[in-house]
Design a protein around this motif. Sequence first.
Motif, PDB file in Angstrom:
ATOM      1  N   ASN A 178       0.837  -1.174   0.002  1.00 41.69           N
ATOM      2  CA  ASN A 178      -0.007   0.230  -0.035  1.00 41.69           C
ATOM      3  C   ASN A 178       1.154   1.333  -0.120  1.00 41.69           C
ATOM      4  O   ASN A 178       0.439   2.321   0.146  1.00 41.69           O
ATOM      5  N   LEU A 208      -3.271  -3.523   6.228  1.00 38.79           N
ATOM      6  CA  LEU A 208      -2.968  -4.765   5.118  1.00 38.79           C
ATOM      7  C   LEU A 208      -3.554  -6.210   5.472  1.00 38.79           C
ATOM      8  O   LEU A 208      -3.953  -6.877   4.801  1.00 38.79           O
ATOM      9  N   ASP A 211      -6.787  -7.050   3.935  1.00 38.30           N
ATOM     10  CA  ASP A 211      -6.911  -6.848   2.466  1.00 38.30           C
ATOM     11  C   ASP A 211      -7.279  -8.345   2.083  1.00 38.30           C
ATOM     12  O   ASP A 211      -6.340  -9.351   2.316  1.00 38.30           O
ATOM     13  N   LEU A 272      -2.374  -3.746  -5.761  1.00 34.66           N
ATOM     14  CA  LEU A 272      -3.493  -3.555  -4.797  1.00 34.66           C
ATOM     15  C   LEU A 272      -3.554  -1.739  -4.791  1.00 34.66           C
ATOM     16  O   LEU A 272      -2.643  -1.154  -5.111  1.00 34.66           O
ATOM     17  N   ASP A 274      -5.162   0.324  -2.409  1.00 34.07           N
ATOM     18  CA  ASP A 274      -5.104   1.192  -1.097  1.00 34.07           C
ATOM     19  C   ASP A 274      -3.888   1.882  -1.056  1.00 34.07           C
ATOM     20  O   ASP A 274      -2.895   1.055  -1.214  1.00 34.07           O
TER      21      ASP A 274
END
Length: 294
Positions: A178, A208, A211, A272, A274
């Motif tokens: 992230n 995380l 996630d 990813l 985010d």
Amino acid sequence: MSATSKTYTLNTGAKIPALGLGTWQSGPNEVEKAVEIALRKGYRHIDTALAYGNEAEVGRGIKNSGVPREEIWLTTKLDNPWHKRVSEGIDSSLKSLGVDYVDLYLMHWPSSTDPDDLKKHYPDWNFVKTWEEMQKIPSSKARNIGVSNFGIKNLEILLNDPTCKAIPAVNQIELHPNNPSPKLVAYNSSKGIHSTGYSCLGSTGSPLYKDPTLLSMAEAKGKTPQQVLLAWGLQKGWSVIPKSVNKERIEKNFELDGWDLTDEEVKKLDGLKDRFKVCGDAWLPVKVFFGDDE
Ligand SMILES: NC(=O)C1=CN([C@@H]2O[C@H](COP(=O)(O)OP(=O)(O)OC[C@H]3O[C@@H](n4cnc5c(N)ncnc54)[C@H](OP(=O)(O)O)[C@@H]3O)[C@@H](O)[C@H]2O)C=CC1
Ligand SMILES: O=C[C@H](O)[C@@H](O)[C@@H](O)[C@H](O)C(=O)O
């Protein structure tokens, strides 16, 4: 992958073990044991800093482990209010750690903070001058020198200055899926600077761990999400320094041998979306991040 024996060769020729133990926020009376447990498990790289206030305990942990000093990679860092006292700073760290030398001495942040007022930056000093002083540290005290929390803009300023004779061996920066900073990592590599990823698990209370992509990948592989995050960093090409003070977690984080992430799994984590940053610059008297690392 043999993460436990993997090393990266720095621009000085020194070999930094790919996996180390972090110690930020490792409290008093727990970090000494954590360092000992890690070294007994097989870790050969310990990361600390003057600012963590735990160098003496880290040093005791090293001694208690019985692992010979020369087998261990030890990193510590110059604290921001010490930029005008580099020679005193390294001596103070060596004394607290109880060692003759560190393997890597990092400028913790590119902020020359006035020790009498931590909200102020020295008007007559900057990180270029600090680096000038760091270059004078004898290699008998610091085998390698480097920086931390430098973005591209500040690295350009440093590397383009005529007083910069030694290219930093390492830039220790925040790296996790992230906050992957591909431009900064590529810039470091293009200049021969090794990247070490801090907060590689996303730090305390890591978002995380919620996630779904990471969790399902870890489950499918029969690994912990933390092991997957560490493998991701190592396969991306940087060293990782997960912090833990818990015996089981310290040991699990080291169990990375004999399996890999596939290229597809690495790409999935690369993708990813985010974003979060553990260590911003709002607490410093100067801005050091300019969004040039994305
Ligand atoms: N140069 C710089 O400015 C910075 C450098 N650093 C360095 O990088 C190191 C790592 O970064 P840090 O921010 O500490 O965070 P990490 O990403 O290493 O995460 C540490 C957190 O994760 C927990 N944890 C560790 N392993 C596991 C596991 N297997 N399962 C569940 N939880 C786990 C730890 O708790 P527990 O201890 O209870 O296991 C702790 O709360 C630091 O310790 C420091 O040495 C970090 C920040 C900035
Ligand atoms: O290494 C750890 C970090 O740099 C930490 O020392 C700073 O980021 C700061 O003190 C903070 O708490 O955010």
